[in-house]
Design a protein around this motif. Structure first.
Motif, PDB file in Angstrom:
ATOM      1  N   VAL A 142      -2.501  -2.224  -1.277  1.00 27.23           N
ATOM      2  CA  VAL A 142      -1.427  -2.588  -2.142  1.00 27.23           C
ATOM      3  C   VAL A 142      -0.453  -3.451  -1.381  1.00 27.23           C
ATOM      4  CG1 VAL A 142       1.265  -1.216  -2.061  1.00 27.23           C
ATOM      5  CG2 VAL A 142      -1.461   0.335  -2.316  1.00 27.23           C
ATOM      6  N   TYR A 143       0.102  -3.454  -0.264  1.00 25.33           N
ATOM      7  CA  TYR A 143       0.583  -4.507   0.125  1.00 25.33           C
ATOM      8  C   TYR A 143       0.279  -5.873   0.219  1.00 25.33           C
ATOM      9  CZ  TYR A 143       2.651  -0.588   3.328  1.00 25.33           C
ATOM     10  OH  TYR A 143       2.656   0.859   3.271  1.00 25.33           O
ATOM     11  N   ASN A 144      -1.035  -6.460   0.357  1.00 27.27           N
ATOM     12  CA  ASN A 144      -0.914  -7.769  -0.698  1.00 27.27           C
ATOM     13  C   ASN A 144      -0.909  -7.410  -1.808  1.00 27.27           C
ATOM     14  OD1 ASN A 144      -2.733  -8.656   1.213  1.00 27.27           O
ATOM     15  ND2 ASN A 144      -4.471  -7.552   0.520  1.00 27.27           N
ATOM     16  N   GLN A 145      -0.768  -6.500  -3.105  1.00 25.58           N
ATOM     17  CA  GLN A 145       0.694  -7.124  -4.340  1.00 25.58           C
ATOM     18  C   GLN A 145       1.461  -7.211  -4.046  1.00 25.58           C
ATOM     19  OE1 GLN A 145      -1.631  -3.464  -6.135  1.00 25.58           O
ATOM     20  NE2 GLN A 145      -3.660  -4.518  -7.248  1.00 25.58           N
ATOM     21  N   PHE A 146       2.289  -6.295  -3.591  1.00 26.73           N
ATOM     22  CA  PHE A 146       3.962  -5.938  -3.183  1.00 26.73           C
ATOM     23  C   PHE A 146       4.368  -6.850  -2.029  1.00 26.73           C
ATOM     24  CE2 PHE A 146       2.247  -2.689  -6.328  1.00 26.73           C
ATOM     25  CZ  PHE A 146       2.105  -3.605  -7.542  1.00 26.73           C
ATOM     26  N   PRO A 147       4.343  -7.813  -0.896  1.00 28.48           N
ATOM     27  CA  PRO A 147       5.052  -8.159   0.374  1.00 28.48           C
ATOM     28  C   PRO A 147       6.511  -7.450   0.758  1.00 28.48           C
ATOM     29  CG  PRO A 147       4.412 -10.077  -1.335  1.00 28.48           C
ATOM     30  CD  PRO A 147       4.192  -8.799  -1.962  1.00 28.48           C
ATOM     31  N   GLU A 148       6.877  -7.420  -0.882  1.00 31.29           N
ATOM     32  CA  GLU A 148       8.475  -6.976  -0.299  1.00 31.29           C
ATOM     33  C   GLU A 148       8.018  -6.124  -0.076  1.00 31.29           C
ATOM     34  OE1 GLU A 148       7.507  -6.068  -4.569  1.00 31.29           O
ATOM     35  OE2 GLU A 148       6.922  -7.334  -3.456  1.00 31.29           O
ATOM     36  N   LEU A 149       7.395  -4.469  -0.415  1.00 24.76           N
ATOM     37  CA  LEU A 149       7.388  -3.370  -0.206  1.00 24.76           C
ATOM     38  C   LEU A 149       6.848  -3.246   1.617  1.00 24.76           C
ATOM     39  CD1 LEU A 149       6.984  -0.345  -0.738  1.00 24.76           C
ATOM     40  CD2 LEU A 149       5.344  -0.781  -1.255  1.00 24.76           C
ATOM     41  N   LYS A 150       6.097  -3.791   1.839  1.00 27.06           N
ATOM     42  CA  LYS A 150       5.899  -4.156   3.653  1.00 27.06           C
ATOM     43  C   LYS A 150       6.863  -4.350   4.114  1.00 27.06           C
ATOM     44  CE  LYS A 150       3.071  -3.544   6.824  1.00 27.06           C
ATOM     45  NZ  LYS A 150       2.722  -2.698   7.408  1.00 27.06           N
ATOM     46  N   GLU A 151       7.676  -5.708   3.542  1.00 26.50           N
ATOM     47  CA  GLU A 151       9.283  -6.098   4.475  1.00 26.50           C
ATOM     48  C   GLU A 151       9.853  -4.799   4.644  1.00 26.50           C
ATOM     49  OE1 GLU A 151      10.765  -9.713   3.073  1.00 26.50           O
ATOM     50  OE2 GLU A 151       8.534 -10.857   2.814  1.00 26.50           O
ATOM     51  N   GLU A 180       9.666  -1.520   4.128  1.00 30.96           N
ATOM     52  CA  GLU A 180       8.256  -0.956   5.177  1.00 30.96           C
ATOM     53  C   GLU A 180       8.866  -0.961   6.324  1.00 30.96           C
ATOM     54  OE1 GLU A 180       4.025   0.231   6.152  1.00 30.96           O
ATOM     55  OE2 GLU A 180       5.148   1.267   4.251  1.00 30.96           O
ATOM     56  N   ILE A 181       8.421  -2.280   6.816  1.00 30.64           N
ATOM     57  CA  ILE A 181       8.818  -2.920   8.636  1.00 30.64           C
ATOM     58  C   ILE A 181      10.299  -2.247   8.822  1.00 30.64           C
ATOM     59  CG2 ILE A 181       8.954  -4.208   9.960  1.00 30.64           C
ATOM     60  CD1 ILE A 181       6.035  -5.516   8.720  1.00 30.64           C
ATOM     61  N   TYR A 182      10.859  -3.269   7.742  1.00 29.63           N
ATOM     62  CA  TYR A 182      12.512  -2.998   8.379  1.00 29.63           C
ATOM     63  C   TYR A 182      13.383  -1.061   8.743  1.00 29.63           C
ATOM     64  CZ  TYR A 182      17.512  -2.449   7.527  1.00 29.63           C
ATOM     65  OH  TYR A 182      19.269  -2.138   7.290  1.00 29.63           O
ATOM     66  N   TYR A 183      12.672  -0.348   7.908  1.00 36.29           N
ATOM     67  CA  TYR A 183      13.240   1.349   7.663  1.00 36.29           C
ATOM     68  C   TYR A 183      12.483   1.597   8.269  1.00 36.29           C
ATOM     69  CZ  TYR A 183      16.162   0.599   3.747  1.00 36.29           C
ATOM     70  OH  TYR A 183      17.347   0.656   2.906  1.00 36.29           O
ATOM     71  N   ASN A 184      10.987   1.289   9.045  1.00 35.39           N
ATOM     72  CA  ASN A 184      10.552   2.193  10.201  1.00 35.39           C
ATOM     73  C   ASN A 184      11.080   1.948  11.635  1.00 35.39           C
ATOM     74  OD1 ASN A 184       7.694   3.441   9.231  1.00 35.39           O
ATOM     75  ND2 ASN A 184       6.743   2.082   9.472  1.00 35.39           N
ATOM     76  N   ILE A 197       7.793   3.607  -8.706  1.00 35.63           N
ATOM     77  CA  ILE A 197       7.566   3.843  -7.232  1.00 35.63           C
ATOM     78  C   ILE A 197       8.175   3.304  -6.287  1.00 35.63           C
ATOM     79  CG2 ILE A 197       5.214   4.007  -6.179  1.00 35.63           C
ATOM     80  CD1 ILE A 197       5.144   5.869  -8.343  1.00 35.63           C
ATOM     81  N   ILE A 198       8.122   1.952  -6.229  1.00 34.83           N
ATOM     82  CA  ILE A 198       8.359   1.053  -5.103  1.00 34.83           C
ATOM     83  C   ILE A 198       9.896   1.470  -4.980  1.00 34.83           C
ATOM     84  CG2 ILE A 198       9.493  -1.704  -4.250  1.00 34.83           C
ATOM     85  CD1 ILE A 198       6.792  -2.745  -5.589  1.00 34.83           C
ATOM     86  N   GLU A 199      10.733   1.502  -6.590  1.00 33.71           N
ATOM     87  CA  GLU A 199      12.658   2.004  -6.129  1.00 33.71           C
ATOM     88  C   GLU A 199      12.337   3.657  -4.956  1.00 33.71           C
ATOM     89  OE1 GLU A 199      14.647   2.083  -9.591  1.00 33.71           O
ATOM     90  OE2 GLU A 199      14.082  -0.085  -9.439  1.00 33.71           O
ATOM     91  N   ALA A 200      10.995   4.394  -5.355  1.00 36.87           N
ATOM     92  CA  ALA A 200      11.575   5.553  -5.033  1.00 36.87           C
ATOM     93  C   ALA A 200      10.923   5.254  -3.406  1.00 36.87           C
ATOM     94  CB  ALA A 200      10.336   6.407  -5.396  1.00 36.87           C
ATOM     95  N   MET A 201      10.356   4.606  -3.181  1.00 35.51           N
ATOM     96  CA  MET A 201       9.726   4.942  -1.845  1.00 35.51           C
ATOM     97  C   MET A 201      10.821   4.317  -0.826  1.00 35.51           C
ATOM     98  SD  MET A 201       5.380   3.243  -2.464  1.00 35.51           S
ATOM     99  CE  MET A 201       4.794   3.488  -1.230  1.00 35.51           C
ATOM    100  N   ILE A 202      10.880   3.280  -0.780  1.00 35.53           N
ATOM    101  CA  ILE A 202      12.320   2.720  -0.303  1.00 35.53           C
ATOM    102  C   ILE A 202      13.145   3.639  -0.017  1.00 35.53           C
ATOM    103  CG2 ILE A 202      14.159   1.308  -0.200  1.00 35.53           C
ATOM    104  CD1 ILE A 202      12.913  -0.686  -1.921  1.00 35.53           C
TER     105      ILE A 202
END
Length: 143
Positions: free
Chosen positions: A38-47, A49-53, A104-109
Motif C-alpha cells: 500500500v505504501y508503495n502505491q500511496f507514498p503520501e499516506l506513509k508520510e 502516518e510518520i507525522y501522526y505517529n 479510505i486514505i481520508e478515513a485513515m488520516i
C-alpha cells in the motif's frame, strides 16, 4: 484482605496490558505485509502516518507519568487506542483491496487525528487537574 484485592487488581491490569500488547504486536506484523504494498502505491499516506505517529508518541510520553497513579486511566486509554488501531487495520485492508482509495486514505488520516485529539484533550485535562491541585493550599482553601 484489602491488600490481596489490590494485588489481584494490579496483577489483572498487568496481565491485560501484556495481552493487549501481544495482540497489537500480532496485528502489526500482519499489517506490515499489507502496508508494504500500500505504501508503495500511496507514498503520501506513509508520510502522514510518520507525522501522526510521531505526534501520538510524543503525547503518550507526556501522558505516561499520569498512568502510574491512575491505572484505570491507562487501561482506558490503551483500550481506546487499540480500538482505533483495529479500525485502521480494517481501513488498510480495504485500501489494499482498491476500494474507494481517496475516501479510505481520508478515513485513515482522520483515524490518526482522532487518536491525537483524544490524547491532547486528555493531556490538557490532566494538566489542568494538576494545576488545580497545586493551587489548593494545605488547609484545602484554594489560593
Amino acid at each position: 484482605m484489602v491488600i490481596l484485592y489490590r494485588a489481584a487488581a494490579v496483577i489483572l491490569i498487568f496481565t491485560l496490558s501484556y495481552m493487549l500488547h501481544e495482540y497489537i504486536d500480532f496485528r502489526k506484523s500482519k499489517e506490515y505485509i499489507i502496508s508494504w504494498s500500500v505504501y508503495n502505491q500511496f507514498p503520501e499516506l506513509k508520510e502522514a502516518e510518520i507525522y501522526y505517529n510521531q505526534k501520538v508518541s510524543a503525547r503518550m510520553k507526556e501522558i505516561k507519568p499520569f498512568f502510574e497513579s491512575n491505572t484505570i486511566l491507562a487501561v482506558n486509554v490503551n483500550s481506546e487506542l487499540a480500538e482505533l488501531d483495529s479500525i485502521y487495520s480494517s481501513l488498510l485492508a480495504d485500501l489494499n483491496d482498491n476500494i474507494a482509495n481517496e475516501l479510505i486514505i481520508e478515513a485513515m488520516i482522520m483515524n490518526y487525528r482522532m487518536r491525537l485529539n483524544i490524547l491532547e484533550s486528555l493531556l490538557s485535562e490532566l494538566k489542568a487537574e494538576v494545576k488545580n491541585n497545586n493551587n489548593v493550599g494545605k488547609d484545602g482553601i484554594s489560593l
